[in-house]
Motif scaffolding. Structure first.
Motif, PDB file in Angstrom:
ATOM      1  N   GLU A 129       0.820  -1.218   0.000  1.00 16.41           N
ATOM      2  CA  GLU A 129       0.000   0.000   0.000  1.00 16.41           C
ATOM      3  C   GLU A 129       0.852   1.265   0.000  1.00 16.41           C
ATOM      4  N   LYS A 130       2.144   1.106   0.287  1.00 19.12           N
ATOM      5  CA  LYS A 130       3.035   2.272   0.299  1.00 19.12           C
ATOM      6  C   LYS A 130       3.556   2.567  -1.103  1.00 19.12           C
ATOM      7  N   GLU A 131       4.268   3.692  -1.223  1.00 21.81           N
ATOM      8  CA  GLU A 131       4.835   4.063  -2.521  1.00 21.81           C
ATOM      9  C   GLU A 131       5.997   3.135  -2.882  1.00 21.81           C
ATOM     10  N   ASN A 132       6.614   3.401  -4.042  1.00 23.63           N
ATOM     11  CA  ASN A 132       7.752   2.595  -4.500  1.00 23.63           C
ATOM     12  C   ASN A 132       8.828   2.519  -3.429  1.00 23.63           C
ATOM     13  N   LEU A 133       9.149   1.316  -2.996  1.00 22.35           N
ATOM     14  CA  LEU A 133      10.160   1.127  -1.962  1.00 22.35           C
ATOM     15  C   LEU A 133      11.366   0.376  -2.510  1.00 22.35           C
ATOM     16  N   CYS A 134      12.521   0.635  -1.896  1.00 23.96           N
ATOM     17  CA  CYS A 134      13.773  -0.017  -2.277  1.00 23.96           C
ATOM     18  C   CYS A 134      14.393  -0.655  -1.032  1.00 23.96           C
ATOM     19  N   LEU A 135      15.193  -1.701  -1.240  1.00 30.57           N
ATOM     20  CA  LEU A 135      15.976  -2.288  -0.162  1.00 30.57           C
ATOM     21  C   LEU A 135      17.411  -1.818  -0.297  1.00 30.57           C
ATOM     22  N   TYR A 136      17.908  -1.153   0.741  1.00 30.73           N
ATOM     23  CA  TYR A 136      19.272  -0.645   0.755  1.00 30.73           C
ATOM     24  C   TYR A 136      20.132  -1.446   1.728  1.00 30.73           C
ATOM     25  N   GLY A 137      21.310  -1.865   1.279  1.00 34.87           N
ATOM     26  CA  GLY A 137      22.318  -2.407   2.177  1.00 34.87           C
ATOM     27  C   GLY A 137      23.208  -1.253   2.601  1.00 34.87           C
ATOM     28  N   LEU A 138      23.492  -1.135   3.893  1.00 37.46           N
ATOM     29  CA  LEU A 138      24.230   0.014   4.410  1.00 37.46           C
ATOM     30  C   LEU A 138      25.679  -0.342   4.752  1.00 37.46           C
ATOM     31  N   TRP A 149      20.490  -2.654   7.181  1.00 38.87           N
ATOM     32  CA  TRP A 149      19.663  -2.506   5.989  1.00 38.87           C
ATOM     33  C   TRP A 149      18.505  -1.565   6.280  1.00 38.87           C
ATOM     34  N   GLU A 150      17.896  -1.062   5.230  1.00 38.64           N
ATOM     35  CA  GLU A 150      16.685  -0.273   5.400  1.00 38.64           C
ATOM     36  C   GLU A 150      15.816  -0.381   4.152  1.00 38.64           C
ATOM     37  N   VAL A 151      14.524  -0.292   4.362  1.00 39.27           N
ATOM     38  CA  VAL A 151      13.562  -0.209   3.270  1.00 39.27           C
ATOM     39  C   VAL A 151      13.092   1.231   3.231  1.00 39.27           C
ATOM     40  N   ASN A 152      13.250   1.878   2.087  1.00 38.18           N
ATOM     41  CA  ASN A 152      12.928   3.298   2.019  1.00 38.18           C
ATOM     42  C   ASN A 152      12.577   3.688   0.595  1.00 38.18           C
ATOM     43  N   LEU A 153      12.099   4.921   0.458  1.00 38.29           N
ATOM     44  CA  LEU A 153      11.850   5.490  -0.856  1.00 38.29           C
ATOM     45  C   LEU A 153      13.185   5.785  -1.529  1.00 38.29           C
ATOM     46  N   PRO A 177      24.217   4.550  -7.405  1.00 39.54           N
ATOM     47  CA  PRO A 177      23.193   3.834  -8.161  1.00 39.54           C
ATOM     48  C   PRO A 177      22.069   3.384  -7.228  1.00 39.54           C
ATOM     49  N   GLU A 178      20.842   3.413  -7.719  1.00 46.27           N
ATOM     50  CA  GLU A 178      19.681   3.062  -6.896  1.00 46.27           C
ATOM     51  C   GLU A 178      19.317   1.586  -7.031  1.00 46.27           C
ATOM     52  N   PRO A 179      18.811   0.968  -5.945  1.00 47.73           N
ATOM     53  CA  PRO A 179      18.344  -0.428  -6.023  1.00 47.73           C
ATOM     54  C   PRO A 179      17.057  -0.526  -6.844  1.00 47.73           C
ATOM     55  N   ALA A 180      16.576  -1.747  -7.050  1.00 45.47           N
ATOM     56  CA  ALA A 180      15.332  -1.968  -7.785  1.00 45.47           C
ATOM     57  C   ALA A 180      14.185  -1.240  -7.098  1.00 45.47           C
ATOM     58  N   LEU A 181      13.361  -0.583  -7.889  1.00 47.10           N
ATOM     59  CA  LEU A 181      12.271   0.236  -7.376  1.00 47.10           C
ATOM     60  C   LEU A 181      10.983  -0.573  -7.279  1.00 47.10           C
ATOM     61  N   LEU A 183      11.343 -13.262  -2.339  1.00 43.82           N
ATOM     62  CA  LEU A 183      12.644 -13.025  -1.725  1.00 43.82           C
ATOM     63  C   LEU A 183      13.776 -13.310  -2.707  1.00 43.82           C
ATOM     64  N   SER A 184      13.606 -14.346  -3.524  1.00 42.18           N
ATOM     65  CA  SER A 184      14.617 -14.662  -4.535  1.00 42.18           C
ATOM     66  C   SER A 184      14.737 -13.541  -5.559  1.00 42.18           C
ATOM     67  N   LEU A 185      13.594 -12.961  -5.943  1.00 37.71           N
ATOM     68  CA  LEU A 185      13.605 -11.860  -6.901  1.00 37.71           C
ATOM     69  C   LEU A 185      14.311 -10.642  -6.320  1.00 37.71           C
ATOM     70  N   VAL A 186      14.012 -10.331  -5.065  1.00 38.73           N
ATOM     71  CA  VAL A 186      14.679  -9.210  -4.400  1.00 38.73           C
ATOM     72  C   VAL A 186      16.185  -9.475  -4.309  1.00 38.73           C
ATOM     73  N   ALA A 187      16.546 -10.733  -4.038  1.00 33.93           N
ATOM     74  CA  ALA A 187      17.962 -11.103  -3.931  1.00 33.93           C
ATOM     75  C   ALA A 187      18.698 -10.883  -5.249  1.00 33.93           C
ATOM     76  N   VAL A 188      18.077 -11.274  -6.363  1.00 34.67           N
ATOM     77  CA  VAL A 188      18.700 -11.096  -7.683  1.00 34.67           C
ATOM     78  C   VAL A 188      18.958  -9.614  -7.961  1.00 34.67           C
ATOM     79  N   HIS A 189      17.941  -8.789  -7.720  1.00 37.04           N
ATOM     80  CA  HIS A 189      18.105  -7.346  -7.954  1.00 37.04           C
ATOM     81  C   HIS A 189      19.145  -6.749  -6.998  1.00 37.04           C
ATOM     82  N   SER A 190      19.206  -7.285  -5.789  1.00 36.93           N
ATOM     83  CA  SER A 190      20.180  -6.789  -4.818  1.00 36.93           C
ATOM     84  C   SER A 190      21.603  -7.115  -5.254  1.00 36.93           C
TER      85      SER A 190
END
Length: 256
Positions: free
Chosen positions: A49-58, A63-67, A77-81, A96-103
């Motif tokens: 329900e939230k806007e486009n979120l990305c997973l960031y490794g710090l 880690w954080e999930v943010n806009l 460079p930005e992570p997958a949107l 989770l596998s899809l997020v892992a590939v983009h990460s």
């Protein structure tokens, strides 16, 4: 945080191959943590329900999930949107596998962005890639495909009795579940044999290789091995665990 994605902007950009690799490992560790030990929290933060979120490794291994960052072009460079939009439309494992590939793609992008920015030559780029390539990818860790055969050798069968060779590192009273360190005098002469058997086994949380002087525990559900410190299990506590479930298996949800 000052703005979306602000925590991803490094205070001091890495300038050498070793510094870039260290930055890569820290960001990778944060993402692996999000997709394994912290998967329950990560799942909840990725609200469709939230806007486009990305997973960031710090760089601090968190880690954080943010806009995405608002500045154009971004500092890095930005992570997958929009990873949150696919959450409820797929099986959790596939998502989770899809997020892992983009990460994985993002981590490489950040590392070689630093390389280009600071003028790495061909030799430096090759060395950086080799160092990165020696580590398992986030996708391999999340899907459990990291040297699966080696892990299957460590876990002969469900609660089956290990032969002397398999128990060279002192498996616990319940075979195949956890390993403990042996005193040095009992352990001498077994290093070479044990390295062959366990050397390629990777921790399901951090992705690091098996080490003889560390306590490990095996999940009875997915049969992945974990450093005790990565899943907050001590040898003393493991003695009282009848069936161990790793954080990822404990957080699995039944999909409609």
């Amino acid at each position: 945080m000052e703005g979306p994605g602000a925590a991803t902007a490094p205070q001091l950009s890495p300038r050498t191959v070793e510094e870039v690799f260290r930055d890569f490992k820290c960001r990778r560790a944060g993402i692996v943590k999000a997709l394994t030990t912290d998967v329950g929290e990560f799942y909840e933060q990725c609200d469709p329900e939230k806007e486009n979120l990305c997973l960031y490794g710090l760089p601090n291994e968190d880690w954080e999930v943010n806009l995405p960052a608002e500045e154009v072009p971004p500092e890095l460079p930005e992570p997958a949107l929009g990873i949150n939009f696919a959450r409820d439309g797929m099986k959790e494992k596939d998502w989770l596998s899809l997020v892992a590939v983009h990460s994985d793609a993002w981590l490489l992008g950040v590392a070689f962005y630093f390389g280009a920015r600071f003028g790495f030559d061909r030799a430096d780029r090759k060395r950086l890639f080799t160092m990165i390539n020696d580590l398992p990818s986030v996708f391999e860790i999340v899907t459990g495909s990291v040297k699966k055969q080696a892990m299957e050798k460590s876990v002969v069968s469900n609660n089956s009795i290990h032969k002397p060779k398999s128990s060279s590192r002192g498996r616990g009273s319940e075979p195949g579940k956890y390993s403990k360190m042996l005193p040095k005098d009992e352990d001498e002469g077994l290093d070479e044999e044990d390295d062959e058997e366990h050397g390629e086994t990777m921790c399901g949380a951090c992705g690091e290789s098996y080490a003889a002087d560390e306590f490990w525990i095996c999940c009875d559900i997915c049969e992945k091995w974990f450093h005790g410190k990565c899943v907050k299990i001590t040898p003393a506590r493991a003695e009282h665990i009848k069936h161990y479930k790793c954080p990822a298996c404990s957080n699995k949800r039944v999909r409609p």
